[in-house]
Design an enzyme around this catalytic site. Structure first.
Site, PDB file in Angstrom:
ATOM      1  N   PRO A 158       0.930  -1.125  -0.185  1.00 27.69           N
ATOM      2  CA  PRO A 158      -0.044   0.017   0.010  1.00 27.69           C
ATOM      3  C   PRO A 158       0.957   1.311   0.094  1.00 27.69           C
ATOM      4  O   PRO A 158       1.777   1.210   0.706  1.00 27.69           O
ATOM      5  CB  PRO A 158      -0.806  -0.069   1.245  1.00 27.69           C
ATOM      6  CG  PRO A 158      -0.986  -1.481   1.530  1.00 27.69           C
ATOM      7  CD  PRO A 158       0.126  -2.182   1.104  1.00 27.69           C
ATOM      8  N   CYS A 159       0.608   2.408  -1.009  1.00 28.96           N
ATOM      9  CA  CYS A 159       1.309   3.357  -0.987  1.00 28.96           C
ATOM     10  C   CYS A 159       0.957   4.595  -0.158  1.00 28.96           C
ATOM     11  O   CYS A 159       1.757   5.554  -0.256  1.00 28.96           O
ATOM     12  CB  CYS A 159       1.286   3.801  -2.489  1.00 28.96           C
ATOM     13  SG  CYS A 159      -0.492   4.398  -3.090  1.00 28.96           S
ATOM     14  N   THR A 160       0.211   4.413   0.746  1.00 30.30           N
ATOM     15  CA  THR A 160      -0.384   5.392   1.446  1.00 30.30           C
ATOM     16  C   THR A 160       0.650   5.892   2.276  1.00 30.30           C
ATOM     17  O   THR A 160       0.854   7.154   2.523  1.00 30.30           O
ATOM     18  CB  THR A 160      -1.558   4.925   2.467  1.00 30.30           C
ATOM     19  OG1 THR A 160      -2.684   4.471   1.758  1.00 30.30           O
ATOM     20  CG2 THR A 160      -1.977   5.973   3.368  1.00 30.30           C
TER      21      THR A 160
END
Length: 386
Positions: free
Chosen positions: A96-98
């Protein structure tokens, strides 16, 4: 190897990178070409069950596991794929790039790189260590390479180096590989034999927000108008941008944003210069690739279509992009099965790897590993039998 060479997919989402791997030997820039199914995603895992539902619709032969990677034992992953350590050809995935996205930098923990989800990079390393694939592909937002996240990124590279994979990384622009979208992503790729992976050369070029100098000998970037050619879909009343901002957006020229409505431009003097993020009221330019599609845009965050539509009352308003247009901007096939709710489709596609960008990287790796024979003027020839 009747099912194709085996691939393990982590943080799979709706399956953008999975689709790219399975179609690695397909004709470039032909989203409808499934290739020869050289590779097969044997098992895919993600914590997001709606995304895995989409993946299941499009990958009926893939076994999926819904759950937190931090509680998933690598032996269970291999068992679901009916494989032993050392047998997977590839491990692929985009944690996840968050934690690394610019969109979260107003949070102190993200500015200081203290987001707990950053540890998911370590989980990716753990699975590679346990399963020992011939190669791996890790994809993430460009922000992962920023100084703010240097400790996490350096630890990732160091860990993969210690495993013998000689990781190589590069930020790639999707438009340079035929995707009609100015989307930048970092890829980290490694080989178990320790040889250095060579990234694929761009096939397209054009100017972007970062540079006005480009290689004119390459194919020009694919524009949004070119991507939408042949699309037909009826308008719906819920796709126009409502309210005061919808009216202002309808007056913004193609390629413009809220800055049109500042004292420095010809629109209404409604906003201070550079007081909003640049995607606010952003319109597509039909003669340019799209800006990056966002997974969870606010109601007035573009890109919106360059054409307006009329409300039931007859007022002009900017319109949102339709599902078939989103698929085209991601270079996905038109028949890719997406959720019924538009918001879910936007989230899943906005988090996905554009098909043609993923294909370029996967094709290069499988070629260098000896599974595809490069042919300059025709489709790549397969060296192994399915």
């Amino acid at each position: 190897m009747s099912d194709g060479i085996p691939v393990l997919s982590l943080f799979s989402g709706a399956g953008g990178l999975d689709l790219a791997v399975e179609r690695a030997d397909a004709e470039p820039l032909v989203p409808s070409d499934p290739g020869t199914r050289l590779a097969h995603v044997a098992v895919a895992t993600d914590y997001n069950s709606p995304a895995l539902e989409t993946l299941a619709k499009n990958f009926p032969r893939t076994h999926s596991i819904n759950g937190d990677i931090r509680t998933l034992d690598s032996a269970d992953l291999l068992g679901a794929a009916n494989l032993k350590s050392g047998e997977p050809v590839l491990v692929v995935g985009g944690p996840p790039c968050t934690p690394f996205s610019k969109s979260g930098f107003w949070l102190e923990q993200k500015r200081e790189s203290r987001d707990p989800n950053a540890s998911l990079l370590d989980e990716y390393v753990r699975v590679v260590k346990d399963t020992r694939p011939e190669g791996f592909i890790l994809e993430n937002v460009q922000g992962l390479t920023y100084k703010t996240h240097k400790a996490q990124f350096d630890r990732l590279l160091k860990s993969m180096t210690e495993l013998g994979y000689n990781p190589q990384w590069k930020v790639l622009l999707a438009a340079d590989y035929g995707v009609p979208q100015l989307r930048r992503r970092v890829f980290v790729v490694g080989r178990r034999d320790g040889l250095a992976f060579e990234f694929p050369r761009p096939t397209h070029s054009g100017w972007s927000e970062h540079t006005r100098v480009f290689d004119t000998s390459l194919i020009p970037h694919v524009t949004a108008a070119q991507a939408f050619e042949g699309l037909e879909s009826p308008a719906t009343n819920d796709e126009y941008v409502a309210g005061r901002y919808g009216e202002l957006a309808s007056e913004v020229p193609p390629g413009g944003n809220y800055l049109w409505h500042t004292a420095r431009n010809a629109g209404r003097d409604e906003f201070e210069w550079r007081s909003r993020y640049w995607t606010f009221l952003l319109r597509l330019d039909p003669n340019r690739p799209s800006s990056t599609l966002q997974a969870q845009p606010g109601p007035y965050v573009g890109p919106f279509h360059w054409e307006n539509m009329r409300t039931p009352e007859g007022d002009q308003r900017a319109r949102r992009l339709r599902v078939n247009e989103l698929l085209r901007l991601m270079s996905f096939p038109d028949d890719f099965d997406v959720p019924d709710r538009k918001v879910d489709t936007q989230r899943q596609l906005g988090n996905a790897v554009p098909l043609e960008l993923g294909k370029a990287v996967a094709r290069a790796l499988l070629t260098q590993l000896g599974y595809i024979r490069p042919v300059a003027d025709t489709r790549a020839r397969i060296l192994v039998s399915n």
